[in-house]
Each structure stands twice: as structure tokens, then as C-alpha cells.
Design a protein around this motif. Structure first.
Motif, mmCIF file in Angstrom:
data_model
loop_
_atom_site.group_PDB
_atom_site.id
_atom_site.type_symbol
_atom_site.label_atom_id
_atom_site.label_comp_id
_atom_site.label_asym_id
_atom_site.label_seq_id
_atom_site.Cartn_x
_atom_site.Cartn_y
_atom_site.Cartn_z
ATOM 1 N N PRO A 373 0.859 -1.187 0.000
ATOM 2 C CA PRO A 373 0.000 0.000 0.000
ATOM 3 C C PRO A 373 0.894 1.236 0.000
ATOM 4 N N ASN A 374 0.517 2.246 -0.779
ATOM 5 C CA ASN A 374 1.343 3.459 -0.825
ATOM 6 C C ASN A 374 0.490 4.611 -1.331
ATOM 7 N N HIS A 375 1.071 5.805 -1.284
ATOM 8 C CA HIS A 375 0.291 6.975 -1.700
ATOM 9 C C HIS A 375 0.680 7.465 -3.081
ATOM 10 N N GLY A 376 1.202 6.586 -3.907
ATOM 11 C CA GLY A 376 1.480 7.017 -5.276
ATOM 12 C C GLY A 376 2.949 7.037 -5.627
ATOM 13 N N GLN A 377 3.815 6.710 -4.646
ATOM 14 C CA GLN A 377 5.246 6.700 -4.973
ATOM 15 C C GLN A 377 5.582 5.575 -5.938
ATOM 16 N N LEU A 378 4.887 4.454 -5.779
ATOM 17 C CA LEU A 378 5.249 3.278 -6.572
ATOM 18 C C LEU A 378 4.495 3.237 -7.886
ATOM 19 N N ARG A 379 5.235 3.137 -8.960
ATOM 20 C CA ARG A 379 4.634 3.085 -10.293
ATOM 21 C C ARG A 379 5.035 1.815 -11.011
ATOM 22 N N ILE A 380 4.257 1.498 -12.030
ATOM 23 C CA ILE A 380 4.556 0.303 -12.814
ATOM 24 C C ILE A 380 5.965 0.398 -13.387
ATOM 25 N N GLY A 381 6.716 -0.677 -13.273
ATOM 26 C CA GLY A 381 8.073 -0.702 -13.805
ATOM 27 C C GLY A 381 9.123 -0.340 -12.766
ATOM 28 N N ASP A 382 8.705 0.193 -11.610
ATOM 29 C CA ASP A 382 9.677 0.575 -10.581
ATOM 30 C C ASP A 382 10.372 -0.655 -10.005
ATOM 31 N N THR A 383 11.651 -0.470 -9.671
ATOM 32 C CA THR A 383 12.409 -1.551 -9.040
ATOM 33 C C THR A 383 12.707 -1.183 -7.601
ATOM 34 N N LEU A 384 12.640 -2.162 -6.706
ATOM 35 C CA LEU A 384 13.032 -1.994 -5.309
ATOM 36 C C LEU A 384 14.217 -2.916 -5.039
ATOM 37 N N THR A 385 15.241 -2.411 -4.362
ATOM 38 C CA THR A 385 16.408 -3.244 -4.049
ATOM 39 C C THR A 385 16.869 -2.934 -2.622
ATOM 40 N N GLU A 386 17.910 -3.658 -2.189
ATOM 41 C CA GLU A 386 18.476 -3.333 -0.868
ATOM 42 C C GLU A 386 19.556 -2.267 -0.990
ATOM 43 N N GLY A 387 19.645 -1.579 -2.103
ATOM 44 C CA GLY A 387 20.603 -0.491 -2.231
ATOM 45 C C GLY A 387 21.235 -0.393 -3.613
ATOM 46 N N GLU A 388 21.279 -1.521 -4.328
ATOM 47 C CA GLU A 388 21.949 -1.501 -5.633
ATOM 48 C C GLU A 388 21.080 -0.803 -6.685
ATOM 49 N N ASP A 389 21.759 -0.124 -7.593
ATOM 50 C CA ASP A 389 21.043 0.588 -8.657
ATOM 51 C C ASP A 389 20.720 -0.394 -9.788
ATOM 52 N N LEU A 390 19.630 -1.135 -9.609
ATOM 53 C CA LEU A 390 19.207 -2.112 -10.614
ATOM 54 C C LEU A 390 17.846 -1.695 -11.137
ATOM 55 N N ARG A 391 17.638 -1.846 -12.399
ATOM 56 C CA ARG A 391 16.329 -1.535 -12.974
ATOM 57 C C ARG A 391 15.840 -2.699 -13.815
ATOM 58 N N VAL A 392 14.722 -3.228 -13.411
ATOM 59 C CA VAL A 392 14.144 -4.342 -14.137
ATOM 60 C C VAL A 392 13.675 -3.844 -15.500
ATOM 61 N N THR A 393 13.981 -4.614 -16.545
ATOM 62 C CA THR A 393 13.581 -4.196 -17.896
ATOM 63 C C THR A 393 12.443 -5.083 -18.389
ATOM 64 N N ASN A 394 12.037 -4.874 -19.594
ATOM 65 C CA ASN A 394 10.987 -5.697 -20.215
ATOM 66 C C ASN A 394 9.584 -5.391 -19.750
ATOM 67 N N ILE A 395 9.364 -4.238 -19.139
ATOM 68 C CA ILE A 395 7.981 -3.875 -18.824
ATOM 69 C C ILE A 395 7.625 -2.662 -19.673
ATOM 70 N N PRO A 396 7.142 -2.908 -20.872
ATOM 71 C CA PRO A 396 6.924 -1.787 -21.772
ATOM 72 C C PRO A 396 5.589 -1.086 -21.524
ATOM 73 N N SER A 397 5.548 0.136 -21.997
ATOM 74 C CA SER A 397 4.298 0.853 -22.045
ATOM 75 C C SER A 397 4.003 1.010 -23.535
ATOM 76 N N PHE A 398 2.813 0.618 -23.951
ATOM 77 C CA PHE A 398 2.500 0.648 -25.380
ATOM 78 C C PHE A 398 1.825 1.952 -25.778
#
Ligand code: G4P
Length: 534
Positions: A373-398
């Protein structure tokens, strides 16, 4: 799905037992019934009928939901977890209607396999085919369940041929039906040499299973009438000769699908299918990301948002972001880095979707779906990690295929409308473009029904009646280039320029000719029909 990961250690047992999958089917093939039986045999519900009853109760809550019911479609996706034998199943529900293909596509980025349900009398239908193509884009393993065998159905070879031909996938029978329609007795389990007999009297009882010693076992004659037995022997012999044998690797790569025959409503064939999901599942798979791929066994937690659902509870304006955990062992209260904003987030009230109700998740593992649950910070495609700058790919917006301009019927509510639209844009329910010139908004969707859904939700959830009107534009493309090139392009094409909810530049037009011209006149600007959501 086949990602490079040589010399990987064995997965931790908790991760290895997870099976995260979706069901794809044409409406009416039996997805709801099958889901219900999964939950029943997974011990998550006591009695079949609860999923639907729950569904009805939920649906009466609002007109929007009523619309969902009236049209017999499921607009929103959800996730359910339950145990079966040593496995933990995470079933992610896919929206069934073709209008919601983008949403469905994203849902399918969160699973490791799909169960394809077809109706034994109808074979491969249009929606099955579309969803299958989406799975194929990711080479997802597919397990097939041919349902409604208790009714008059098509010839078994014909069904298998149709799947092979229409979907270009090898089909290997895991079971073989005995008799059709009223004479349907059950199946011969081709993988384990068993006879499974259907119990027509009790729909919720699991079928009787009789161990036999091959098709020449005299025990068969005690249960199967001579004419059906002869037919079964002939057909199985032919099937073994003509059809490919089950190859685990080929299934994992999405080139072959095992098929089980059954009747969801009679609970028949469901356990065999569940065993199949356990065996061929597969376990949680590596996730493609930048700058490196994420492996599920990594001790550190990571995950990505594949769906955001707003206003699940109309009393609280909450949003739930559905996160697929890509690695690690998550514990409630953990602080995770929200990579896009570079801000830490304490995940103090995550929810696991345990079949019947939302429950607070104390812990979860790679492969699981948790709701945050959140107030809008989390958006589709966002990545969560324990600190590393990783971004999950393959989630396109058409790029949307239909554009309309939207107005509040009460002009005093224009400001509120903007807020509502932005929220739906972030949720991924529509594209919202603010033109560079003039006021108002242009909304883009993939299917026409989405306009009705949106209008109904905006009125219901925000109290703003709105009207959608035809727009002068029919296509949208995201424009990319360096600042200088983009500025020059924007300044000379102001009437066609708009900005999406992320502030990215969009080119609106009604002619393919325009798009070709821009590509010719502005070689430093690229127009794209998809945008990676990162
Ligand atoms: P869906 O979610 O894929 O749209 O399908 P759903 O499970 O709702 O099933 C569609 C219809 O098919 C339902 O009938 C359901 O009872 C029926 N059905 C499902 N599995 C079987 C089966 O194995 N055999 C037979 N004969 N029918 C099956 P309905 O009349 O639309 O709804 P209901 O009144 O039964 O609830």
C-alpha cells in the motif's frame, strides 16, 4: 526466458518450491472454475463456490464492479497464494478481456509459466490465441488443460492438431480421455500409468485413481467397457507413435506444452494438472534487468512493480502496488531502495494475497507477489532493491491505439479531473497527455471499452462526471533525442506536441504520413510506439 546463468548454485528450498503462474483462456472456458478448484485442493477454501460468492459480494460494492459483472469480464488483476503438496503456488489473475491487453502483458511479466485452459468443444479461441502470443514473446512455459470433457467434445487428435497448428507449439499428451460426453469415464494418465475415473456424483471429490500396469493390464477391463478400452488402446498407441514425448527442456523453453484433459467443474484432472505445475512449473526464474540480470537465489531482496491498483478500498484512498519479488528473502519492516527516486522506503505493511483475504505478509521469497500500500510513490516498472542501482527491464508501455479528449461536465471540477487522470495514468489504466497548446487532456487507451471503464471510475471514485469526445488525433508516439534536437522539434511542431504524466514528450497525429515526415526531417529525433517503464 532462457537467460545466461552458468554454474548457478541450487535455489534455497523456500524459493525452489515456489511456482508463480497465470491462467490464460478465452472467456467461458472455465478459468474461474479451475481457480476455485485449485484453491479447494490447495486448502485455501473449504467449499467450491466461494470464489464466485466472494466475487459477487465484491462486485456489488460499486457500479464499476457491477459493470465488470454485467459484461462477464474481469477488469482488475489480483494474486492468490496457496500451498499444494510441497509447493507454494502463486496464481496471478489475468484480466480476461481483449481490451486490456497491455495490463495482461504486464501481468505476464510477473509469472514464470502460464496454464492455458481451452474448452474441449471449442478448441483454440481468439482470446486464447492472443494471450498465447503474448506468452510467446517471453517464451513462457505453457501447460494446457482441456476442460469440459464431461460434455460433448471434439476428437482428441483433432484438438491436439489444432493447438499445434494454430499456436505453432508441440503438444504432448500427459493424459488421454476415455469416452466422450455422457460416456466420458475419465483419463488414462500417460505419464504415470494410472487410470483416473471421474466421479459424477460428487463434483468436489477427487477422482478415484487406480494403479495399472500398462494398457495390457487385465485390471483395465474391470473399469472400462470393452468398446472404450479397445478405442483407448488404439488411440494411445497412435498418440505414442505420432505425437512427441514429453521433453522437460522443451517445455521450459516454451516449445512444447503438455496437455491434460479434464473437467474442472467435476474436479477431474485438476490434481494431475497441479502435479504438472509442480513438476514443470518452473521454479522462479532469473529476471532481466540493467545493468545486470537478477538471480532469484541472490541473498539480497529485489522486486519490481508490475501492477498498481488504486482505490481497492473506496473508503481509503490507498493504492496497492503489486510487486513480484525477483530475489532474496523479504521480511516485513525492511527498508528498500526505491531506485527511480533513489529514496529508501520502509515496507511496514505489505500484504500477501492468501486466497480469501488480504493478509499482512511477515515474510516472502523470490517468486512471491506482495502488495505494498502506498500513496502514489510506486509506479509500474519501478524496481526496489536493498541499495543496488538495478532496474528491471521488459515492462513496456504501449502507444495507445485510441485517443479521445476528456472534459468534466462541470467546468468547476477541471482541477480535480487532472488529479484523477494523473492517478489513472500512474496506475497504468490509461495514457494521459497534456497538449503543449490549449487546455484539457487527451486520454489514450488500447481498447474502446477502457473509455467506459474510466468514465465510470472517475465518476465513482472522484465524483466527477466526464465526457469523452473525439480528438483530432489518432496516434501517439514518444519522441526521444538530445535536448537540442528535441527542443527544435518541439518548437516547430507545437500543435502536435503533448506531455505524458512523466513529463516525457509525445507527438500526436492522425496520419502515418506525418510520422514518416518527422523521421525524415528530424533525423536526430526518434519516434517510438513503446516506452520502457523504468
Ligand atoms: P471463465 O472464468 O473462463 O469465464 O469460465 P467459468 O469458470 O466461469 O466457466 C464458464 C461456464 O462453464 C460456467 O457455467 C461453468 O460452470 C462451466 N464449466 C466450467 N468447467 C466446466 C466443466 O468441466 N464442465 C462443464 N460442463 N461446465 C463447466 P455457467 O453456466 O456460465 O455458470 P454457472 O451457472 O455454472 O456458475
Amino acid at each position: 526466458m532462457a537467460l545466461d546463468a552458468p554454474n548457478r548454485p541450487a535455489l534455497p528450498a523456500e524459493i525452489a518450491r515456489r511456482r508463480t503462474f497465470a491462467i490464460i483462456s478465452h472467456p467461458d472456458a472455465g478459468k474461474t472454475t479451475l481457480t476455485e478448484k485449485f484453491l479447494l485442493f490447495g486448502g485455501a477454501i473449504q467449499m467450491a463456490g466461494q470464489v464466485r460468492a466472494k466475487g459477487e459480494a465484491r462486485r456489488t460494492r460499486s457500479d464499476f464492479m457491477a459493470m465488470e459483472k454485467d459484461r462477464g469480464i474481469s477488469v482488475s488483476a489480483s494474486a492468490m497464494s496457496f500451498d499444494f503438496k510441497e509447493f507454494r503456488f502463486n496464481l496471478v489473475d489475468t484480466p480476461g478481456h481483449s481490451d486490456f491487453s497491455e495490463d495482461t502483458y504486464r501481468t505476464l511479466t510477473a509469472v514464470d509459466a502460464a496454464v492455458m485452459v481451452i474448452d474441449g468443444a471449442k478448441g483454440v479461441e481468439s482470446q486464447t490465441q492472443k494471450l498465447f502470443e503474448v506468452c510467446r514473446l517471453r517464451d513462457l512455459p505453457i501447460l494446457t488443460f482441456c476442460n469440459k470433457m464431461d460434455r460433448e467434445s471434439r476428437d482428441t487428435f483433432e484438438i491436439i492438431d489444432e493447438i499445434q497448428e494454430m499456436l505453432a507449439i508441440d503438444v504432448s499428451p500427459a493424459s488421454w480421455p476415455i469416452g466422450v460426453g455422457r460416456d466420458f469415464l475419465g483419463c488414462y494418465d500417460m505419464l504415470n500409468d494410472r487410470l483416473e475415473l471421474m466421479d459424477r456424483a460428487d463434483r468436489n471429490r477427487v477422482a478415484e485413481s487406480i494403479e495399472i500396469n500398462g494398457l495390457d493390464d487385465p485390471k483395465l477391463a474391470e473399469h472400462v467397457p470393452a468398446n472404450l478400452l479397445e478405442q483407448l488402446r488404439e488411440e494411445v498407441e497412435m498418440a505414442r507413435e505420432l505425437l512427441p514425448t514429453l521433453d522437460v527442456q522443451s517445455v521450459a523453453e516454451g516449445h512444447m506444452t503438455p496437455i491434460w484433459f479434464g473437467s474442472a467443474i467435476n474436479s477431474f484432472g485438476v490434481k494431475e494438472l497441479m502435479n504438472g505445475i509442480g513438476t514443470y512449473g518452473p521454479e522462479p526464474q532469473p529476471q532481466s534487468a540493467q545493468p545486470r540480470q537478477i538471480l532469484p537465489e541472490e541473498p539480497k531482496v529485489s522486486g519490481f512493480v508490475f501492477k498498481v491498483q488504486a482505490n481497492m478500498d473506496p473508503k481509503h484512498r490507498d493504492r496497492v502496488a503489486f510487486v513480484r519479488l525477483a530475489s532474496g528473502h523479504f521480511k516485513r519492516g525492511m527498508k528498500l531502495l526505491h531506485v527511480r527516486s533513489k529514496k529508501p522506503m520502509a515496507i511496514s505493511n505489505p500484504v500477501l494475497f492468501l486466497a480469501a483475504d488480504r493478509e499482512l505478509a511477515e515474510e516472502a521469497w523470490a517468486g512471491d507477489i506482495i502488495g505494498i500500500p502506498n500513496h502514489g510513490q510506486l509506479r509500474i516498472g519501478d524496481t526496489l532493491t536493498e541499495g543496488e542501482d538495478l532496474r528491471v527491464t521488459n515492462i513496456p508501455s504501449f502507444a495507445p491505439e485510441l485517443l479521445k479528449s476528456v472534459r468534466a461536465t462541470d467546468p468547476m471540477k477541471a482541477k480535480h479531473l487532472e488529479k484523477a487522470l494523473m492517478q489513472f495514468a500512474e496506475e497504468g489504466a490509461a495514457k494521459v497527455f497534456k497538449p503543449a497548446i490549449g487546455s484539457g487532456f487527451i486520454v489514450g487507451v488500447v481498447g474502446a471499452l477502457q473509455f467506459e471503464v474510466l468514465a465510470s471510475r472517475i465518476e465513482l471514485e472522484y465524483g466527477i462526471p466526464v465526457r469523452f469526445e473525439n480528438s483530432q488525433f489518432t496516434s501517439a508516439r514518444w519522441a526521444k533525442g538530445d535536448d537540442q534536437a528535441l527542443d527544435k522539434f518541439v518548437n516547430s511542431n507545437k500543435q502536435h506536441i503533448a506531455y505524458d504524466h512523466d513529463g516525457d514528450t509525445v507527438y500526436l497525429t492522425r496520419l502515418q504520413w506525418d510520422i514518416d515526415r518527422i523521421e525524415r526531417d528530424y533525423p536526430d529525433v526518434t519516434l517510438t510506439a513503446t516506452k520502457e517503464m523504468m
